[in-house]
Structures are given as C-alpha cells and as structure tokens.
Write a protein that holds these residues in place. Structure first.
Motif, PDB file in Angstrom:
ATOM      1  N   ALA A 243     -94.315 -55.215  49.241  1.00 34.40           N
ATOM      2  CA  ALA A 243     -94.665 -56.445  48.533  1.00 34.40           C
ATOM      3  C   ALA A 243     -95.053 -56.145  47.087  1.00 34.40           C
ATOM      4  O   ALA A 243     -94.641 -56.854  46.154  1.00 34.40           O
ATOM      5  N   GLU A 244     -95.831 -55.074  46.888  1.00 30.79           N
ATOM      6  CA  GLU A 244     -96.240 -54.696  45.529  1.00 30.79           C
ATOM      7  C   GLU A 244     -95.021 -54.334  44.683  1.00 30.79           C
ATOM      8  O   GLU A 244     -94.900 -54.779  43.531  1.00 30.79           O
ATOM      9  N   LEU A 245     -94.115 -53.543  45.242  1.00 30.04           N
ATOM     10  CA  LEU A 245     -92.926 -53.124  44.501  1.00 30.04           C
ATOM     11  C   LEU A 245     -92.009 -54.303  44.189  1.00 30.04           C
ATOM     12  O   LEU A 245     -91.344 -54.333  43.154  1.00 30.04           O
ATOM     13  N   ALA A 246     -91.973 -55.286  45.097  1.00 27.36           N
ATOM     14  CA  ALA A 246     -91.082 -56.435  44.915  1.00 27.36           C
ATOM     15  C   ALA A 246     -91.734 -57.550  44.099  1.00 27.36           C
ATOM     16  O   ALA A 246     -91.043 -58.513  43.712  1.00 27.36           O
ATOM     17  N   GLY A 247     -93.021 -57.458  43.878  1.00 27.85           N
ATOM     18  CA  GLY A 247     -93.700 -58.488  43.102  1.00 27.85           C
ATOM     19  C   GLY A 247     -93.916 -59.777  43.855  1.00 27.85           C
ATOM     20  O   GLY A 247     -93.893 -60.861  43.260  1.00 27.85           O
ATOM     21  N   VAL A 248     -94.119 -59.681  45.190  1.00 29.54           N
ATOM     22  CA  VAL A 248     -94.400 -60.870  45.995  1.00 29.54           C
ATOM     23  C   VAL A 248     -95.698 -60.629  46.764  1.00 29.54           C
ATOM     24  O   VAL A 248     -96.199 -59.506  46.823  1.00 29.54           O
ATOM     25  N   SER A 249     -96.229 -61.674  47.343  1.00 32.93           N
ATOM     26  CA  SER A 249     -97.469 -61.527  48.101  1.00 32.93           C
ATOM     27  C   SER A 249     -97.188 -60.808  49.421  1.00 32.93           C
ATOM     28  O   SER A 249     -96.073 -60.843  49.948  1.00 32.93           O
ATOM     29  N   VAL A 250     -98.217 -60.160  49.952  1.00 27.87           N
ATOM     30  CA  VAL A 250     -98.075 -59.482  51.239  1.00 27.87           C
ATOM     31  C   VAL A 250     -97.730 -60.497  52.328  1.00 27.87           C
ATOM     32  O   VAL A 250     -96.903 -60.228  53.215  1.00 27.87           O
ATOM     33  N   GLU A 251     -98.354 -61.674  52.259  1.00 26.84           N
ATOM     34  CA  GLU A 251     -98.097 -62.699  53.270  1.00 26.84           C
ATOM     35  C   GLU A 251     -96.629 -63.148  53.242  1.00 26.84           C
ATOM     36  O   GLU A 251     -96.000 -63.336  54.298  1.00 26.84           O
ATOM     37  N   TYR A 252     -96.085 -63.293  52.025  1.00 26.73           N
ATOM     38  CA  TYR A 252     -94.698 -63.744  51.919  1.00 26.73           C
ATOM     39  C   TYR A 252     -93.743 -62.656  52.415  1.00 26.73           C
ATOM     40  O   TYR A 252     -92.793 -62.946  53.137  1.00 26.73           O
ATOM     41  N   TYR A 253     -94.013 -61.393  52.057  1.00 26.00           N
ATOM     42  CA  TYR A 253     -93.126 -60.337  52.558  1.00 26.00           C
ATOM     43  C   TYR A 253     -93.203 -60.241  54.079  1.00 26.00           C
ATOM     44  O   TYR A 253     -92.184 -60.045  54.753  1.00 26.00           O
ATOM     45  N   ALA A 254     -94.409 -60.386  54.634  1.00 23.24           N
ATOM     46  CA  ALA A 254     -94.556 -60.342  56.097  1.00 23.24           C
ATOM     47  C   ALA A 254     -93.727 -61.441  56.743  1.00 23.24           C
ATOM     48  O   ALA A 254     -93.110 -61.245  57.798  1.00 23.24           O
ATOM     49  N   GLN A 255     -93.692 -62.612  56.116  1.00 20.96           N
ATOM     50  CA  GLN A 255     -92.876 -63.716  56.619  1.00 20.96           C
ATOM     51  C   GLN A 255     -91.394 -63.336  56.604  1.00 20.96           C
ATOM     52  O   GLN A 255     -90.671 -63.587  57.573  1.00 20.96           O
ATOM     53  N   LEU A 256     -90.963 -62.695  55.519  1.00 22.15           N
ATOM     54  CA  LEU A 256     -89.567 -62.278  55.429  1.00 22.15           C
ATOM     55  C   LEU A 256     -89.243 -61.247  56.504  1.00 22.15           C
ATOM     56  O   LEU A 256     -88.198 -61.316  57.159  1.00 22.15           O
ATOM     57  N   GLU A 257     -90.127 -60.287  56.691  1.00 18.93           N
ATOM     58  CA  GLU A 257     -89.838 -59.232  57.662  1.00 18.93           C
ATOM     59  C   GLU A 257     -89.954 -59.729  59.093  1.00 18.93           C
ATOM     60  O   GLU A 257     -89.480 -59.064  60.023  1.00 18.93           O
ATOM     61  N   ARG A 258     -90.573 -60.881  59.300  1.00 20.83           N
ATOM     62  CA  ARG A 258     -90.544 -61.491  60.630  1.00 20.83           C
ATOM     63  C   ARG A 258     -89.194 -62.143  60.899  1.00 20.83           C
ATOM     64  O   ARG A 258     -88.959 -62.643  61.991  1.00 20.83           O
ATOM     65  N   GLY A 259     -88.321 -62.138  59.890  1.00 15.72           N
ATOM     66  CA  GLY A 259     -86.963 -62.635  60.099  1.00 15.72           C
ATOM     67  C   GLY A 259     -86.670 -63.953  59.440  1.00 15.72           C
ATOM     68  O   GLY A 259     -85.570 -64.487  59.607  1.00 15.72           O
ATOM     69  N   ASP A 260     -87.602 -64.493  58.686  1.00 15.80           N
ATOM     70  CA  ASP A 260     -87.406 -65.808  58.080  1.00 15.80           C
ATOM     71  C   ASP A 260     -86.928 -65.662  56.633  1.00 15.80           C
ATOM     72  O   ASP A 260     -87.728 -65.567  55.705  1.00 15.80           O
TER      73      ASP A 260
END
Length: 288
Positions: free
Chosen positions: A43-60
């Motif tokens: 998330a830090e490297l991509a410049g997004v929030s941890v919560e948003y990256y977690a959502q993406l990695e859950r498949g959404d």
C-alpha cells in the motif's frame, strides 16, 4: 472460474515473491510472519491506503482506476504480461456476467485456410486461447507429428505436454514448454474467466497431472508473441525455429503461429527435409 479468488491469489503470489530489500524498503530486522512484502508495504509503495489495498487483495477489483492498476504494477514489479493480466482481471470484475467476452470462434474462415495452405514453405497453424489447434498446414502437421498422432480433435498443446509421455522427448526443453503452456492458459483464464471449455480443460489437467497442478498454482502468465521453439523431431532430429504470432483481428481469440529458420542454416535444411517427408507421409489435416 471465480474472478475474486483469481484476483486474490494473483496479488498474493506477486506480493510474496518480493523482499523488502528488493523493493527498496528497510526491514528494521523485525521477524516477518509472511513471505515477501506485507500488505501495508505494498500500500505504501502504491500510494493507497492499507484498507483499500486489503480490499483489492480480497479480490474486489471492480471500479479500480487505471492509475491505481499502474501503481500496483509498479509496486509489485509486474512485467508486461502481468500488468496486462491484472488489467484483464479488473475488466472481468467490472463486467456483468451477461456482458462477458464472446467465446472464440471454433471454425476457420475459408480465407484463413487459404493463407495457411499458401504458406507451403513454413509450418503454420491457428489456435485459440485454450491452445486448441483449429487448423494447420501440412508442414505444421509434419513438424508436430507426435502432437497430431492422437485421433481426438481439436489437437490441444497443453493436453499433449502434460498427458502424453512423448512430449518429454519431443521438446528439447520440456520444462520451459510446460511452463509456457500453463502461463498461456492462466493468461486466457484472466481474459475469459467464464469460459466453460477452458475451465473443463484446467480441471482435467489438474486432476491428471501433478506437474500441471504445481504450475497452475504459481499464477504465472505469459504473452505469446515471438520466440524460439526447440524441438527434437522423430524424423529430422533437433530443430531450433523462430516463431511469430499474428492475432486474427476478424476472429477475436484466434491467432496464427508461423515457424521459420534462417536461410542456409542447418535448421533450414532440416525444414526442407521435413517438407519432403511430409509430401510423402503427410498426415490428415486437423479437424477433418
């Protein structure tokens, strides 16, 4: 195939292969409970929030922007094939099932058949994303004689590579051929996750081949454009041929693959010898 599960597994596998040092981060010597990067680090490297990256990695991936996909590609150090695969996964996530990609054509148009027949000096065939060979000229049938030996049609390269014991003799580098065929199927699964024929093929190969199962679980993808094929032909011996892949614009999902050798080379001589053998011992054309 479940798109969410595919997204989750792909992102997780790409994250797991990158060390903090490789990503330019400081690990501070703390024990790590996960291989590779943590979600917070991606998330830090991509410049997004941890919560948003977690959502993406859950498949959404539904609604994810191109800029975020680009940032993820940079953070996870994706190559061109992997970036394209991620974009296809996002496209599939955002499309209603009713609007999914049209299945590839399964018949070759007469004009394409004439082109194949006209390429008498070069082996050439047309295949789909499932690696079914839908048409081949006589020289291609001769070149891939062990592949065409089975009576079932359409011939399928992945099924040959993993279920036919002759494949390990036919390919000089079987491991590479096996890796590439699975990566191509995984790429196609990202483009068309609801393709029933592809799902059935993956299920069959997963059930019958441990070598396939291991490779399928790696989530590697590959773009099929150009390269070299290293073949041990039962009649003319070793062949090292260049190949070029031409997508058929009028037939989405289909591609023509042609093989060649440098003029005057030993591989060129072997192709000419093979052409003579094919003229005498030509095999029945694919699908007939």
């Amino acid at each position: 195939m479940d798109n969410r599960e595919e997204v989750k597994a792909f992102l997780n596998s790409r994250r797991a292969r990158i060390t903090p040092e490789g990503a330019g981060l400081t690990s501070h010597g703390r024990a790590r409970r996960v291989p590779g990067l943590r979600r917070s680090e991606v998330a830090e490297l991509a410049g997004v929030s941890v919560e948003y990256y977690a959502q993406l990695e859950r498949g959404d991936l539904s609604g994810v922007s191109d800029s975020v996909l680009h940032a993820l590609g940079r953070a996870l150090r994706l190559d061109e094939a992997e970036r394209s695969h991620l974009a296809e996964l996002a496209r599939a996530a955002g499309a209603p099932r009713r609007a999914r990609r049209q299945p590839s054509a399964q018949k070759i148009r007469p004009g394409v058949a004439r082109v194949l027949d006209g390429m008498s000096a070069l082996p050439a065939f047309v295949h789909n994303g499932r690696l079914d060979v839908l048409a081949a000229n006589p020289l291609a049938e001769a070149l891939f004689a062990p592949v065409f030996a089975e009576p079932a049609r359409p011939v399928n390269h992945a099924r040959f590579n993993f279920l036919d014991p002759r494949a390990r003799d036919f390919w000089i580098d079987w491991e590479r051929a096996a890796d590439n065929s699975v990566a191509l199927l995984r790429t196609e699964a990202g483009r068309d996750p609801y393709n029933r024929a592809l799902t059935d093929l993956v299920g069959e190969l997963s059930t019958r081949s441990e070598a396939f199962r291991i490779r399928w679980a790696s989530h590697d993808v590959h773009l099929h454009r150009t390269g070299l094929k290293h073949i041990r032909h039962p009649v003319v011996g070793a062949l090292h041929l260049s190949y070029e892949v031409f997508d058929l614009a009028a037939d989405p999902g289909l591609a023509l693959v042609a093989f060649s050798a440098e003029a005057g080379s030993s591989d060129d001589d072997a192709l000419r010898l093979l052409a003579g053998w094919a003229a005498t011992h030509g095999r029945q054309r694919s699908g007939s």
